[in-house]
Design an enzyme around this catalytic site. Structure first.
Site, PDB file in Angstrom:
ATOM      1  N   GLY A  91      68.766  52.331   9.344  1.00  0.00           N
ATOM      2  CA  GLY A  91      69.758  53.048  10.136  1.00  0.00           C
ATOM      3  C   GLY A  91      70.597  52.217  11.070  1.00  0.00           C
ATOM      4  N   GLU A 130      63.927  58.174  10.243  1.00  0.00           N
ATOM      5  CA  GLU A 130      64.976  59.153   9.925  1.00  0.00           C
ATOM      6  C   GLU A 130      65.986  58.595   8.933  1.00  0.00           C
ATOM      7  OE1 GLU A 130      67.047  56.432  12.303  1.00  0.00           O
ATOM      8  OE2 GLU A 130      65.103  57.325  12.740  1.00  0.00           O
ATOM      9  N   ASP A 131      66.190  57.268   8.948  1.00  0.00           N
ATOM     10  CA  ASP A 131      67.134  56.653   8.019  1.00  0.00           C
ATOM     11  C   ASP A 131      66.650  56.782   6.573  1.00  0.00           C
ATOM     12  OD1 ASP A 131      64.984  55.013   8.517  1.00  0.00           O
ATOM     13  OD2 ASP A 131      66.160  53.313   9.223  1.00  0.00           O
ATOM     14  N   HIS A 132      65.354  56.556   6.356  1.00  0.00           N
ATOM     15  CA  HIS A 132      64.783  56.694   5.013  1.00  0.00           C
ATOM     16  C   HIS A 132      64.874  58.138   4.533  1.00  0.00           C
ATOM     17  CE1 HIS A 132      62.049  56.296   1.608  1.00  0.00           C
ATOM     18  NE2 HIS A 132      61.360  57.308   2.091  1.00  0.00           N
TER      19      HIS A 132
END
Length: 398
Positions: A214, A241-243
């Site tokens: 992210g 959260e990026d994954h």
């Protein structure tokens, strides 16, 4: 199946897996190296019809480190026709607010403002930090760019140029600013992101796996609002959260596109302890987000454990001297990583004795970090303590 034959069967499976994973990894790493040579560090066109669309730059801030001013100065040199900058803060008393206000005063020609918000219902610190800015931004296209990223003047052009109707997210591969590498942690970080991390990142991208981090991502608010029940808040309970965002985009039949410009991490001198803690934290995140890949692939893809498994496998299956294959495997990894380093670093200035030292230490500790992360759900980040769950969610430890 007899009790005696079961261990033999397991060893047979392990050794053939060791040979297979080594051949597969080296094949992918060579393909990834060719991809880097022809796709990374390429300059975007100076003019393009896509540049007519405005972009909101979301810049989450928390605290002040030694390179924040330098990173904001680099941001002020962004070459793009129409954009806004939203500095996101949880606390109005955060010392980073002064840096943001100074930026706004020094660059009145840039459409910039400060957004302060702290939605306590959101567990994820980054999502909580940017949520208010996400709500008030004026453009549909937005660039999530971390405070520790030192951008190129044309970084935004590169991301926008790589976007399309079929693309849900454009991401940049993380790297590190050159620097003088005075500390051991800075040296290890440079070698890690230019070698092991780069190999795995590009390979995952070529295989169509959700590999984005992210630090520098370009997305569309309309897409997130249309496909997520609560918008960005759908990722509020995930540590990585990026994954989860990248996984959601792939499941929504959209593409993940890799930009050509690297996202340069610039956080000053890093101590060995800081480097180790970061790698340990990331390994835990990967295990609790992707347990199968972390257990079956990552430990045997680079580092000491991969060479040990390959040499043992060749000795067990073929009866050949494993010592030669151990050193051959290690030497091949080193040569490959030197080629990666030269391909990624446009102006390579790291002394070769530092290259050898940094590579060797990473080679020795990388597998250890992964193994030690397994089954350890507690993580510390930004003075907070969290407990991870195997579904990727987490909770604040009290």
């Amino acid at each position: 199946m007899s009790f005696i034959s079961l261990p033999v069967l397991l060893i047979d499976a392990l050794t053939w897996y060791g040979i297979f994973i080594s051949i597969f990894n080296f094949t992918m790493f060579l393909v990834a190296l060719v991809f880097i040579k022809f796709n990374i560090n390429k300059e975007p066109p100076c003019n393009h019809p896509k540049y007519n669309e405005g972009v909101s730059i979301i810049k989450p801030l928390m605290g002040v480190d030694s390179c924040l001013e330098e990173n904001l100065t680099a941001l002020s040199k962004t070459e793009y026709p129409k954009f806004e900058v939203i500095f996101c803060l949880e606390d109005g008393k955060d010392p980073a607010r002064i840096m943001a206000e100074t930026f706004i005063e020094k660059h009145p020609n840039i459409d910039a403002r400060i957004s302060i918000g702290n939605d306590t219902s959101i567990v994820n610190g980054k999502v909580r930090n940017v949520m208010n800015g996400y709500r008030v931004m004026k453009y549909d296209l937005f660039w999530m760019c971390d405070a520790r990223i030192k951008v190129y003047p044309n970084s935004l052009k590169d991301l926008v140029c790589n976007s399309s109707e079929k693309t849900g997210l454009v991401h940049s591969m993380p790297s590190t600013v050159g620097g003088n590498l005075k500390t051991m942690g800075s040296l290890l970080e440079k070698m890690s992101f230019s070698n092991q991390f780069a190999r795995m990142y590009i390979s995952a991208h070529l295989l169509g796996l959700p590999c984005s981090v992210g630090m520098s991502n370009l997305l569309r608010k309309s897409f997130i609002e249309a496909t997520c029940r609560r918008g960005l808040k759908d990722f509020a309970n995930f540590m990585a959260e990026d994954h989860q965002m990248a996984l959601h985009i792939l499941l929504s039949a959209k593409k993940l596109q890799l930009g050509a410009k690297l996202s340069q991490q610039n956080s000053g001198d890093v101590s060995f302890e800081q480097y180790y803690n970061r790698q340990f934290r990331w390994a835990k995140l990967r295990f609790y987000s992707q347990p199968i890949g972390c257990l079956l692939v990552e430990p045997f893809s680079s580092g000491l454990l991969s060479s040990l498994l390959f040499s043992f496998s060749v000795h067990y299956v073929m009866g050949w001297n494993g010592t030669y294959f151990f050193f051959g495997h290690t030497g091949a990894l080193f040569l490959l990583d030197v080629l990666y380093l030269l391909a990624l670093e446009e102006n390579f200035r790291v002394p070769w004795y530092k290259v050898v030292t940094g590579w060797t230490l990473n080679y020795l500790i990388s597998s250890y970090v992964i193994i030690m992360a397994i089954g350890r759900p507690t993580i510390e980040w930004r003075s907070r303590r969290y407990r991870l769950h195997l579904d990727g969610t987490y909770e604040v430890e009290k």
